[in-house]
Design a protein around this motif. Structure first.
Motif, mmCIF file in Angstrom:
data_model
loop_
_atom_site.group_PDB
_atom_site.id
_atom_site.type_symbol
_atom_site.label_atom_id
_atom_site.label_comp_id
_atom_site.label_asym_id
_atom_site.label_seq_id
_atom_site.Cartn_x
_atom_site.Cartn_y
_atom_site.Cartn_z
ATOM 1 N N GLU A 39 0.838 -1.200 0.000
ATOM 2 C CA GLU A 39 0.000 0.000 0.000
ATOM 3 C C GLU A 39 0.877 1.255 0.000
ATOM 4 O OE1 GLU A 39 0.694 -1.022 4.333
ATOM 5 O OE2 GLU A 39 0.275 -2.159 2.522
ATOM 6 N N ARG A 42 1.812 2.019 -3.588
ATOM 7 C CA ARG A 42 0.698 2.706 -4.267
ATOM 8 C C ARG A 42 0.704 4.193 -3.931
ATOM 9 N NH1 ARG A 42 -1.779 -2.185 -3.261
ATOM 10 N NH2 ARG A 42 -2.711 -1.512 -1.310
ATOM 11 N N TYR A 43 0.926 4.511 -2.674
ATOM 12 C CA TYR A 43 0.979 5.908 -2.240
ATOM 13 C C TYR A 43 2.106 6.657 -2.962
ATOM 14 C CZ TYR A 43 2.124 9.898 0.728
ATOM 15 O OH TYR A 43 2.423 11.149 1.191
ATOM 16 N N VAL A 45 3.587 5.917 -5.880
ATOM 17 C CA VAL A 45 3.291 6.060 -7.305
ATOM 18 C C VAL A 45 2.218 7.128 -7.522
ATOM 19 C CG1 VAL A 45 2.391 4.882 -9.339
ATOM 20 C CG2 VAL A 45 4.054 3.733 -7.878
ATOM 21 N N GLU A 46 1.201 7.128 -6.681
ATOM 22 C CA GLU A 46 0.151 8.146 -6.813
ATOM 23 C C GLU A 46 0.703 9.552 -6.538
ATOM 24 O OE1 GLU A 46 -2.937 6.898 -4.153
ATOM 25 O OE2 GLU A 46 -3.490 5.189 -5.407
ATOM 26 N N SER A 47 1.685 9.655 -5.649
ATOM 27 C CA SER A 47 2.235 10.955 -5.273
ATOM 28 C C SER A 47 3.242 11.493 -6.281
ATOM 29 C CB SER A 47 2.909 10.870 -3.903
ATOM 30 O OG SER A 47 1.972 10.517 -2.920
ATOM 31 N N THR A 48 4.064 10.598 -6.847
ATOM 32 C CA THR A 48 5.177 11.048 -7.687
ATOM 33 C C THR A 48 5.081 10.602 -9.142
ATOM 34 O OG1 THR A 48 6.580 9.107 -7.303
ATOM 35 C CG2 THR A 48 6.714 10.906 -5.688
ATOM 36 N N GLY A 49 4.281 9.579 -9.409
ATOM 37 C CA GLY A 49 4.233 9.022 -10.750
ATOM 38 C C GLY A 49 5.427 8.143 -11.065
ATOM 39 N N GLU A 57 10.350 11.337 1.048
ATOM 40 C CA GLU A 57 9.396 12.417 1.301
ATOM 41 C C GLU A 57 9.938 13.242 2.472
ATOM 42 O OE1 GLU A 57 4.605 13.071 1.819
ATOM 43 O OE2 GLU A 57 5.455 11.124 2.321
ATOM 44 N N TRP A 62 9.039 15.710 -2.405
ATOM 45 C CA TRP A 62 9.572 14.422 -2.847
ATOM 46 C C TRP A 62 10.927 14.573 -3.517
ATOM 47 C CZ3 TRP A 62 7.615 9.747 -1.695
ATOM 48 C CH2 TRP A 62 6.311 9.706 -1.184
#
Length: 78
Positions: A39, A42-43, A45-49, A57, A62
């Protein structure tokens, strides 16, 4: 106080370099192993691509990869 999380995997040599650098500089950080906590990946990838590690962080900013200069800049800008 600065908040820093370093997202790593078990077999990443750059993650080891980053953790060693931070420890040598006496910079407190929380390590999050994304192999053990999917999880968290996922966080990230969602935050930075970005899917690679290490990712750090620092106070909500980032830094992707092993980049001590950017990490130090992020710590100073707080």
């Amino acid at each position: 106080m600065n908040q820093m999380k370093v997202y790593t995997t078990t077999s990443c040599p750059y993650c080891v370099m980053l953790k060693n650098y931070l420890s040598d500089q006496n910079i407190h950080f929380e390590e999050v192993n994304v192999e053990k906590k999917p999880e968290a990946m996922r966080y990230v990838v969602e935050s930075t691509g970005q899917m690679g590690v290490p990712q750090t962080e620092v106070n909500g900013k980032w830094v992707v990869g092993f980049d001590p200069n950017q990490i130090m800049d992020a710590l100073k800008s707080n």
